[in-house]
Design a protein around this motif. Sequence first.
Motif, mmCIF file in Angstrom:
data_model
loop_
_atom_site.group_PDB
_atom_site.id
_atom_site.type_symbol
_atom_site.label_atom_id
_atom_site.label_comp_id
_atom_site.label_asym_id
_atom_site.label_seq_id
_atom_site.Cartn_x
_atom_site.Cartn_y
_atom_site.Cartn_z
ATOM 1 N N GLY A 17 0.810 -1.212 0.000
ATOM 2 C CA GLY A 17 0.000 0.000 0.000
ATOM 3 C C GLY A 17 0.841 1.260 0.000
ATOM 4 O O GLY A 17 0.589 2.208 -0.765
ATOM 5 N N GLN A 18 1.881 1.274 0.832
ATOM 6 C CA GLN A 18 2.727 2.469 0.906
ATOM 7 C C GLN A 18 3.572 2.656 -0.348
ATOM 8 O O GLN A 18 3.895 3.783 -0.724
ATOM 9 C CB GLN A 18 3.604 2.400 2.162
ATOM 10 N N SER A 19 3.914 1.561 -1.017
ATOM 11 C CA SER A 19 4.669 1.692 -2.265
ATOM 12 C C SER A 19 3.810 2.327 -3.356
ATOM 13 O O SER A 19 4.320 3.036 -4.226
ATOM 14 C CB SER A 19 5.205 0.333 -2.730
ATOM 15 N N LEU A 20 2.493 2.110 -3.317
ATOM 16 C CA LEU A 20 1.599 2.712 -4.305
ATOM 17 C C LEU A 20 1.545 4.226 -4.137
ATOM 18 O O LEU A 20 1.335 4.956 -5.101
ATOM 19 C CB LEU A 20 0.192 2.116 -4.181
ATOM 20 N N LEU A 21 1.734 4.703 -2.899
ATOM 21 C CA LEU A 21 1.778 6.137 -2.644
ATOM 22 C C LEU A 21 3.205 6.679 -2.734
ATOM 23 O O LEU A 21 3.433 7.865 -2.484
ATOM 24 C CB LEU A 21 1.222 6.463 -1.252
ATOM 25 N N ARG A 22 4.159 5.788 -3.045
ATOM 26 C CA ARG A 22 5.574 6.138 -3.123
ATOM 27 C C ARG A 22 6.119 6.617 -1.766
ATOM 28 O O ARG A 22 6.989 7.481 -1.707
ATOM 29 C CB ARG A 22 5.800 7.208 -4.197
ATOM 30 N N LEU A 23 5.580 6.026 -0.694
ATOM 31 C CA LEU A 23 6.120 6.302 0.635
ATOM 32 C C LEU A 23 7.293 5.381 0.928
ATOM 33 O O LEU A 23 8.060 5.605 1.853
ATOM 34 C CB LEU A 23 5.035 6.136 1.705
ATOM 35 N N ASN A 24 7.410 4.287 0.179
ATOM 36 C CA ASN A 24 8.647 3.521 0.126
ATOM 37 C C ASN A 24 8.950 3.268 -1.351
ATOM 38 O O ASN A 24 8.088 3.446 -2.205
ATOM 39 C CB ASN A 24 8.585 2.232 0.956
#
Length: 555
Positions: free
Chosen positions: A350-357
């Motif tokens: 989920g966080q990769s989709l927001l580019r948070l990782n």
Amino acid sequence: MTLQAITSFAPPERLDNSERPGRPLIDARNIAVSFKVEQGMVEAVKDISFQLYRGETIAIVGESGSGKSVTARTVMGLLSKRATIASQARIEFDGADILKFSPRSRRALRGNRISMIFQEPMSSLNPLYTVGSQIVEAIRVHSRMSRKAAGLRALELLRQVQIPEPEARLNQYPHQLSGGQRQRVMIAMALSNDPDVLIADEPTTALDVTVQAQILNLIRRLQRERGMAVVLITHDLTIVRKFADYVYVMQHGEMREHNTTARIFEEPQHPYTRKLLGSEPHGAAPPLDPRAEPLLTAAGVRVSFMMRHGGFFRPDLRELVAVDSLGLTLRRHETLGLVGESGSGKTTFGQSLLRLNEPTQGKIRFDGERIDGRSRAEMRPLRSRMQIVFQDPFASLNPRMTIGQIIEEGLIVNGLGATRRDRIDRVRDALEAAGMPDNILSRFPHEFSGGQRQRIAIARAVALEPEFILLDEPTSALDLSVQAQIIELLRKLQDDRGLSYLFISHDLKVVRALCHRVIVMQHGRIIEEGPVGDVLSHPKTEYTQRLVRAAFEIA
């Protein structure tokens, strides 16, 4: 209905006393506890009574602040110095009033004949000592046993609670174990001296459904083997229905109703009990417009981390693949559920989709634009359009900032609002949309309940008028009635603002009530996906079947 009629739902003695042989193991009468605070005295528990018989399980249920845990701590003798127990209170354990015991006698009783499992094992276990040394200490405090014999007993206890590789776990520290394993260690310590009574205070709140089922079945198996009596403190009514023999319902420190489990669920008498039983997540997401366009798409997303193994001078770096070539499509006005056990890669994906990782590979498109590979500065213009609400609002809200500052900060960073007056108007509108009053701007996060803090976190996200919100376990630590309020709020916001949600959760009841489609993850891979009704009613994989059984049957 008169006040007298309502209070009669909770008489001092159990309604099934005549059917029980012998006297209760614990007979608590007229318990009242108050705490000294700056403003005066707060009555946490008000004149409640309950009975517990050998070999049975009673459940004490109610929302946060109802006095459940204070009641348990009164029995254990673990109240703080600011607490005052009313003079008329009496707790008879095996015929003796333990409130009249000396501190030394209470210590001898505690952990020996009466044990307790706490809600958060990471807070209850000492991070500086190995698991084995802590269990050995619990054994030797109450018995004259050599360290070697206590070590063998600790190993046997870890085997009994079915921890994998128990010999290795003895020499590990709490942070090296998963949540479910830490909770098993707490159970092992609680059972180390064969107690007559085990008090389990929300023992499974933050655990995955499958781990939750394992822990509860473990407690039940050990209870049968040892003839223990169990006091189960929880707000999960599915657990109560499956495991309890008798139920006590508390609200605002008072006992509202008590009865056998079957009668409570079939014929609840008090309005609060009926409200509690009606708060279980229900309903379903409204049909989605088949013409809705994709808002967020992903294909071949892979996220990996380099993990250090070996010693300090000879480090051995190995790649851990957390997300393995995943893809999804989220349409406008859709809620897509992402479920799986802890460690399955849900939050990382989920966080990769927001580019948070940073994904190591894969394509991610938001509103038709490629966003994988964009720098932090290039992502900034999109940040107001995609927001996130975290699991623990207290950890994600700055304790040193007021509510007004917390919500306004996002507007300032993203350049929204021409003037401060305009920004404050937006803050008030967001709070109103989240079901909070707009006169709380100068208050701080610690002044609110868990449910109110989660509404504030949602208001912070909504203030930026996003199109997409990632909801990461937003209801897992909340009471049932508060959960229901948050679900209704999310539905209303989606209808009013046309929002799209990616909803990460291990609570399949909430997923069923809120989501249109669901994706099931295990070990960083998608193993099943489809409409939420199809996947939860007719799961195809054995893993999904196990998740569904654990969530809806606890068997």
